[in-house]
Design an enzyme around this catalytic site. Structure first.
Site, PDB file in Angstrom:
ATOM      1  N   GLY A 166       0.814  -1.226   0.000  1.00 40.79           N
ATOM      2  CA  GLY A 166       0.000   0.000   0.000  1.00 40.79           C
ATOM      3  C   GLY A 166       0.831   1.252   0.000  1.00 40.79           C
ATOM      4  N   GLY A 167       2.146   1.125   0.112  1.00 38.55           N
ATOM      5  CA  GLY A 167       3.046   2.279   0.103  1.00 38.55           C
ATOM      6  C   GLY A 167       4.142   2.125   1.139  1.00 38.55           C
ATOM      7  N   GLY A 168       5.233   2.914   0.983  1.00 44.32           N
ATOM      8  CA  GLY A 168       6.263   2.934   2.011  1.00 44.32           C
ATOM      9  C   GLY A 168       7.592   2.325   1.616  1.00 44.32           C
ATOM     10  N   ASP A 189      13.836   4.481   6.055  1.00 41.70           N
ATOM     11  CA  ASP A 189      12.762   3.845   6.822  1.00 41.70           C
ATOM     12  C   ASP A 189      13.351   2.832   7.791  1.00 41.70           C
ATOM     13  OD1 ASP A 189      10.116   3.010   7.596  1.00 41.70           O
ATOM     14  OD2 ASP A 189       9.422   3.609   5.602  1.00 41.70           O
ATOM     15  N   LEU A 190      12.472   2.202   8.547  1.00 39.10           N
ATOM     16  CA  LEU A 190      12.895   1.192   9.516  1.00 39.10           C
ATOM     17  C   LEU A 190      13.462  -0.034   8.800  1.00 39.10           C
ATOM     18  CD1 LEU A 190       9.850   1.421  11.953  1.00 39.10           C
ATOM     19  CD2 LEU A 190      12.179   2.174  12.431  1.00 39.10           C
ATOM     20  N   ASP A 209      15.856   5.480  12.090  1.00 36.30           N
ATOM     21  CA  ASP A 209      14.696   5.825  12.907  1.00 36.30           C
ATOM     22  C   ASP A 209      14.515   7.329  12.851  1.00 36.30           C
ATOM     23  OD1 ASP A 209      12.841   6.392  14.885  1.00 36.30           O
ATOM     24  OD2 ASP A 209      13.659   4.944  16.311  1.00 36.30           O
ATOM     25  N   MET A 210      13.413   7.791  12.280  1.00 32.06           N
ATOM     26  CA  MET A 210      13.204   9.232  12.094  1.00 32.06           C
ATOM     27  C   MET A 210      13.044   9.973  13.417  1.00 32.06           C
ATOM     28  SD  MET A 210       9.338   9.220  10.551  1.00 32.06           S
ATOM     29  CE  MET A 210       7.976   8.418  11.421  1.00 32.06           C
ATOM     30  N   LYS A 223       5.302  11.497   2.568  1.00 34.73           N
ATOM     31  CA  LYS A 223       3.920  11.276   2.136  1.00 34.73           C
ATOM     32  C   LYS A 223       3.209  10.371   3.126  1.00 34.73           C
ATOM     33  CE  LYS A 223       1.003   9.569  -1.633  1.00 34.73           C
ATOM     34  NZ  LYS A 223       0.950   8.898  -2.951  1.00 34.73           N
ATOM     35  N   HIS A 227       0.625  12.202   9.486  1.00 31.80           N
ATOM     36  CA  HIS A 227      -0.741  11.947   9.979  1.00 31.80           C
ATOM     37  C   HIS A 227      -0.820  10.681  10.833  1.00 31.80           C
ATOM     38  CE1 HIS A 227      -2.408   9.223   6.456  1.00 31.80           C
ATOM     39  NE2 HIS A 227      -1.272   8.774   6.932  1.00 31.80           N
TER      40      HIS A 227
END
Length: 322
Positions: A166-168, A189-190, A209-210, A223, A227
């Site tokens: 679905g994304g990422g 990303d992780l 890790d952001m 993106k 949220h």
């Protein structure tokens, strides 16, 4: 006359409640169409085809055409597919619409993976926990599954794949780099996400890790990231982004929803639904109004911002550290 009008209003109200009660039927019919690749089957024929032709292409030796016809009848009613009835009594021909083109698996703009993800029992279960969370507090996903979504993905490879489809995993960045080859991208990303990311020309995958730090870059694009998180967590992420970009020329590009609760735009209702999606799946995540974004950006070190309204969902927010 007043009694008749009142009765009509009551009937309309009843009809609306019935419609809302069974609105999940639309989602399930849509999921069925994606799982059977009906849009792809029609598209591969180059034009409208009969129900028998669809059934013969779904990969079953004994398809239930009665089931299929009833699912298609609802989807035609919802204008997901088109149906052309032969006035001479021949078979109905089914075709694509502007909506069903978003179901094509090989399309760059396909929503098919997200439909499968959002309608999976794992992701539907937390929605059933809303009333319990209203009464007792808690995180809906954790109430349903015993752990938060990120831990669930870490420990469940099947769910991790479903989520990443679905994304990422860098697909958006790859399209940017493909269109502007002079840009070099970093997909950050992780580790368990990066482990499943495919190779893209011009992109390096970096584990991290952001909440601790972000790789140095001229700009950061996120993106549907902020949220997922509470205001406090978003401020941490934004401050790390600020440290990663040049103070005078850097910027953060946020692709996310800007809520307009009373708006009349074609995606304004979708934004409200996404806000409940955040309740179902995240820990403190939410969709935000412009004023809420403004406050968040200022606290994160970005006093200047610009919202770009594009003919798509969601919006683009450019944020600047000066």
């Amino acid at each position: 006359m007043e009694t008749i009008e009142t009765s009509d209003a009551s009937l309309r109200g009843q009809a609306e409640i019935w419609q809302h009660m069974f609105s999940f039927a639309d989602s399930m019919a849509l999921k069925c169409a994606v799982e059977l690749r009906i849009a792809d089957i029609i598209n591969s024929h180059g034009g409208s085809i009969t129900l028998s032709q669809i059934a013969s292409s779904i990969g079953s030796s004994s398809p239930n055409i009665s089931y299929l016809s009833r699912v298609m009848r609802l989807l035609v009613r919802r204008k997901i597919f088109a149906a052309n009835h032969d006035s001479r009594g021949g078979e109905t021909l089914y075709g694509l619409t502007h909506s069903s083109r978003w179901l094509l698996r090989d399309s760059e703009l396909s929503l098919a993976p997200m439909i499968l993800m959002e309608n999976h029992p794992w992701l539907m279960a937390p929605w059933h926990c809303f009333s319990q969370c209203v009464k007792e507090g808690g995180i809906a996903f954790k109430v349903a599954h015993g752990k938060e979504i990120w831990d669930f993905a870490l420990q469940n490879p099947e769910f991790n794949k479903l989520f990443n489809d679905g994304g990422g995993i860098g697909e958006m960045l790859s399209e940017i780099v493909k269109s502007y080859p002079h840009i070099k991208g970093i997909n950050f990303d992780l580790p368990h996400v990066i482990a499943t990311a495919p190779k893209y020309d011009g992109i390096s995958h970096v584990e991290g890790d952001m909440f601790k730090a972000a790789p140095q870059a001229d700009a950061v694009i996120m993106k549907w990231i902020l949220h997922d998180w509470s205001d406090e967590d978003c401020v941490k992420i934004l401050r790390n982004c600020k440290e990663a970009i040049p103070e005078k020329t850097g910027k953060v590009i946020i692709v996310d929803v800007v809520l307009r609760p009373d708006g009349s735009g074609i995606f304004d209702e979708t934004g409200l639904v996404f806000d409940l999606l955040m309740l179902a799946h995240t820990t403190g995540g939410r969709e935000r109004t412009e004023q809420e974004w403004k406050k968040l950006l200022e606290e994160g070190g970005f006093p200047r911002y610009n919202i770009i309204n594009i003919p798509a969902f969601p919006f683009i927010i450019e944020a600047f550290p000066q």
